[in-house]
Design a protein around this motif. Structure first.
Motif, PDB file in Angstrom:
ATOM      1  N   SER A  30       6.796  -3.189   8.325  1.00  0.00           N
ATOM      2  CA  SER A  30       6.272  -3.088   7.598  1.00  0.00           C
ATOM      3  C   SER A  30       7.494  -3.472   7.270  1.00  0.00           C
ATOM      4  O   SER A  30       7.457  -4.420   6.504  1.00  0.00           O
ATOM      5  CB  SER A  30       6.512  -1.819   7.289  1.00  0.00           C
ATOM      6  OG  SER A  30       6.590  -1.355   5.488  1.00  0.00           O
ATOM      7  N   GLU A  31       8.462  -3.409   7.775  1.00  0.00           N
ATOM      8  CA  GLU A  31      10.028  -3.883   7.692  1.00  0.00           C
ATOM      9  C   GLU A  31       9.704  -6.120   7.973  1.00  0.00           C
ATOM     10  O   GLU A  31      10.161  -7.172   6.793  1.00  0.00           O
ATOM     11  CB  GLU A  31      10.788  -4.478   8.356  1.00  0.00           C
ATOM     12  CG  GLU A  31      12.259  -4.187   8.505  1.00  0.00           C
ATOM     13  CD  GLU A  31      12.943  -3.721   9.281  1.00  0.00           C
ATOM     14  OE1 GLU A  31      14.284  -3.982   8.759  1.00  0.00           O
ATOM     15  OE2 GLU A  31      12.851  -3.051  10.198  1.00  0.00           O
ATOM     16  N   GLU A  34       7.754  -7.396   5.255  1.00  0.00           N
ATOM     17  CA  GLU A  34       8.440  -7.678   3.742  1.00  0.00           C
ATOM     18  C   GLU A  34       8.846  -8.485   4.577  1.00  0.00           C
ATOM     19  O   GLU A  34       9.270  -9.266   2.994  1.00  0.00           O
ATOM     20  CB  GLU A  34       9.536  -6.023   3.467  1.00  0.00           C
ATOM     21  CG  GLU A  34       8.653  -5.075   3.302  1.00  0.00           C
ATOM     22  CD  GLU A  34       9.569  -3.322   3.306  1.00  0.00           C
ATOM     23  OE1 GLU A  34      10.453  -3.360   3.676  1.00  0.00           O
ATOM     24  OE2 GLU A  34       8.487  -2.416   3.152  1.00  0.00           O
ATOM     25  N   ARG A 107      -0.626  -9.842   7.051  1.00  0.00           N
ATOM     26  CA  ARG A 107      -1.112  -8.756   6.086  1.00  0.00           C
ATOM     27  C   ARG A 107      -2.834  -8.197   6.882  1.00  0.00           C
ATOM     28  O   ARG A 107      -2.360  -6.328   6.610  1.00  0.00           O
ATOM     29  CB  ARG A 107      -1.521  -8.957   4.434  1.00  0.00           C
ATOM     30  CG  ARG A 107      -0.204  -9.570   3.833  1.00  0.00           C
ATOM     31  CD  ARG A 107      -1.056  -9.758   3.272  1.00  0.00           C
ATOM     32  NE  ARG A 107      -1.424  -8.843   1.461  1.00  0.00           N
ATOM     33  CZ  ARG A 107      -1.063  -7.916   1.086  1.00  0.00           C
ATOM     34  NH1 ARG A 107       0.145  -7.530   0.810  1.00  0.00           N
ATOM     35  NH2 ARG A 107      -2.182  -6.793   0.341  1.00  0.00           N
ATOM     36  N   ASP A 110      -1.605  -5.788  10.269  1.00  0.00           N
ATOM     37  CA  ASP A 110      -0.439  -4.171   9.662  1.00  0.00           C
ATOM     38  C   ASP A 110      -1.538  -3.050   8.548  1.00  0.00           C
ATOM     39  O   ASP A 110      -1.102  -1.926   9.431  1.00  0.00           O
ATOM     40  CB  ASP A 110       0.741  -5.347   8.283  1.00  0.00           C
ATOM     41  CG  ASP A 110       1.099  -3.636   7.055  1.00  0.00           C
ATOM     42  OD1 ASP A 110       2.037  -3.320   8.120  1.00  0.00           O
ATOM     43  OD2 ASP A 110       0.568  -3.566   6.536  1.00  0.00           O
ATOM     44  N   GLN A 111      -2.653  -3.744   7.498  1.00  0.00           N
ATOM     45  CA  GLN A 111      -3.389  -3.013   7.526  1.00  0.00           C
ATOM     46  C   GLN A 111      -4.443  -2.209   8.549  1.00  0.00           C
ATOM     47  O   GLN A 111      -4.354  -1.017   8.466  1.00  0.00           O
ATOM     48  CB  GLN A 111      -4.361  -3.244   6.084  1.00  0.00           C
ATOM     49  CG  GLN A 111      -5.393  -3.258   5.931  1.00  0.00           C
ATOM     50  CD  GLN A 111      -4.929  -1.946   4.990  1.00  0.00           C
ATOM     51  OE1 GLN A 111      -4.152  -2.423   3.568  1.00  0.00           O
ATOM     52  NE2 GLN A 111      -5.061  -0.286   4.566  1.00  0.00           N
ATOM     53  N   ARG A 114      -2.099   0.836  10.591  1.00  0.00           N
ATOM     54  CA  ARG A 114      -2.354   2.072   9.534  1.00  0.00           C
ATOM     55  C   ARG A 114      -3.164   2.198   9.437  1.00  0.00           C
ATOM     56  O   ARG A 114      -3.657   3.678   9.326  1.00  0.00           O
ATOM     57  CB  ARG A 114      -0.966   1.534   8.128  1.00  0.00           C
ATOM     58  CG  ARG A 114       0.085   1.407   8.242  1.00  0.00           C
ATOM     59  CD  ARG A 114       0.551   0.774   6.802  1.00  0.00           C
ATOM     60  NE  ARG A 114       0.335  -0.636   6.261  1.00  0.00           N
ATOM     61  CZ  ARG A 114      -0.828  -0.780   5.062  1.00  0.00           C
ATOM     62  NH1 ARG A 114      -1.019   0.564   4.125  1.00  0.00           N
ATOM     63  NH2 ARG A 114      -1.417  -1.506   4.677  1.00  0.00           N
ATOM     64  N   ARG A 122       1.181   4.434   3.756  1.00  0.00           N
ATOM     65  CA  ARG A 122       2.405   2.989   3.946  1.00  0.00           C
ATOM     66  C   ARG A 122       3.925   3.731   4.433  1.00  0.00           C
ATOM     67  O   ARG A 122       3.767   4.803   3.574  1.00  0.00           O
ATOM     68  CB  ARG A 122       2.140   2.768   3.117  1.00  0.00           C
ATOM     69  CG  ARG A 122       0.579   1.774   2.356  1.00  0.00           C
ATOM     70  CD  ARG A 122       0.850   0.671   1.688  1.00  0.00           C
ATOM     71  NE  ARG A 122       0.710   1.369  -0.063  1.00  0.00           N
ATOM     72  CZ  ARG A 122       0.781   1.191  -1.112  1.00  0.00           C
ATOM     73  NH1 ARG A 122       0.702  -0.436  -1.389  1.00  0.00           N
ATOM     74  NH2 ARG A 122       0.681   1.804  -2.221  1.00  0.00           N
ATOM     75  N   HIS A 123       4.654   3.315   4.172  1.00  0.00           N
ATOM     76  CA  HIS A 123       6.259   3.579   4.443  1.00  0.00           C
ATOM     77  C   HIS A 123       6.661   4.605   4.592  1.00  0.00           C
ATOM     78  O   HIS A 123       7.173   6.046   3.958  1.00  0.00           O
ATOM     79  CB  HIS A 123       6.085   3.452   2.573  1.00  0.00           C
ATOM     80  CG  HIS A 123       6.624   2.435   2.586  1.00  0.00           C
ATOM     81  ND1 HIS A 123       6.228   1.855   1.681  1.00  0.00           N
ATOM     82  CD2 HIS A 123       7.232   0.533   2.569  1.00  0.00           C
ATOM     83  CE1 HIS A 123       5.414   0.104   1.278  1.00  0.00           C
ATOM     84  NE2 HIS A 123       6.779  -0.203   1.829  1.00  0.00           N
TER      85      HIS A 123
END
Length: 149
Positions: A30-31, A34, A107, A110-111, A114, A122-123
């Motif tokens: 996630s980082e 970002e 993206r 990442d999805q 998760r 998320r997060h």
């Protein structure tokens, strides 16, 4: 991590059986995303700045002609104005290639991570950090909007 009455909402709680290592890895991914999002913003800034500079060349050409320097005006008008910023591409093409290629894949990965590992949450890393760092019962340290604690 057990839910506390004033703890994070369901979307920000680790599912049962998910390890610290998994939460840390998702946090790092996630980082990284970002950082890519920030880079994407800079890419769009470049796109807009280059476009604006190219339009400003119209005024420079006109002013060089008016000042009696037609050779400079002609060179700017024919060699610089409207030129590709890299081989065969204007900045809109760079932005499109980035968005449709690298950014889209980042993206997607990442999805996928998760979705497969924590039900799309998320997060989680940050939510757990918030729980460790906040002072329960203090104003401005609530676990969630409108919550107490």
């Amino acid at each position: 991590m057990g839910q506390q009455a004033d703890g994070p909402d369901e979307r920000h709680r680790r599912p049962d059986g998910v390890s610290d290592a998994t939460v840390a890895a998702l946090g790092k991914l996630s980082e990284a995303l970002e950082c890519v999002e920030r880079a994407r913003g800079h890419l769009y800034s470049m796109h807009q700045l280059i476009g604006h500079a190219d339009l400003m060349l119209d005024d420079a050409v006109e002013q060089f002609r008016a000042a009696g320097h037609p050779h400079l005006a002609d060179r700017i008008a024919t060699e610089l104005r409207g030129r590709n910023v890299i081989a065969g591409r204007w900045t809109f093409q760079i932005v499109e290639d980035f968005d449709d290629g690298y950014h889209a894949l980042f993206r997607e990965v990442d999805q996928q991570a998760r979705d497969e590992l924590v039900g799309g949450r998320r997060h989680l890393y940050e939510a757990e950090m918030k729980e460790r760092r906040r002072s329960r019962g203090r104003p401005g340290h609530e676990a969630r909007p409108g919550g107490e604690g």
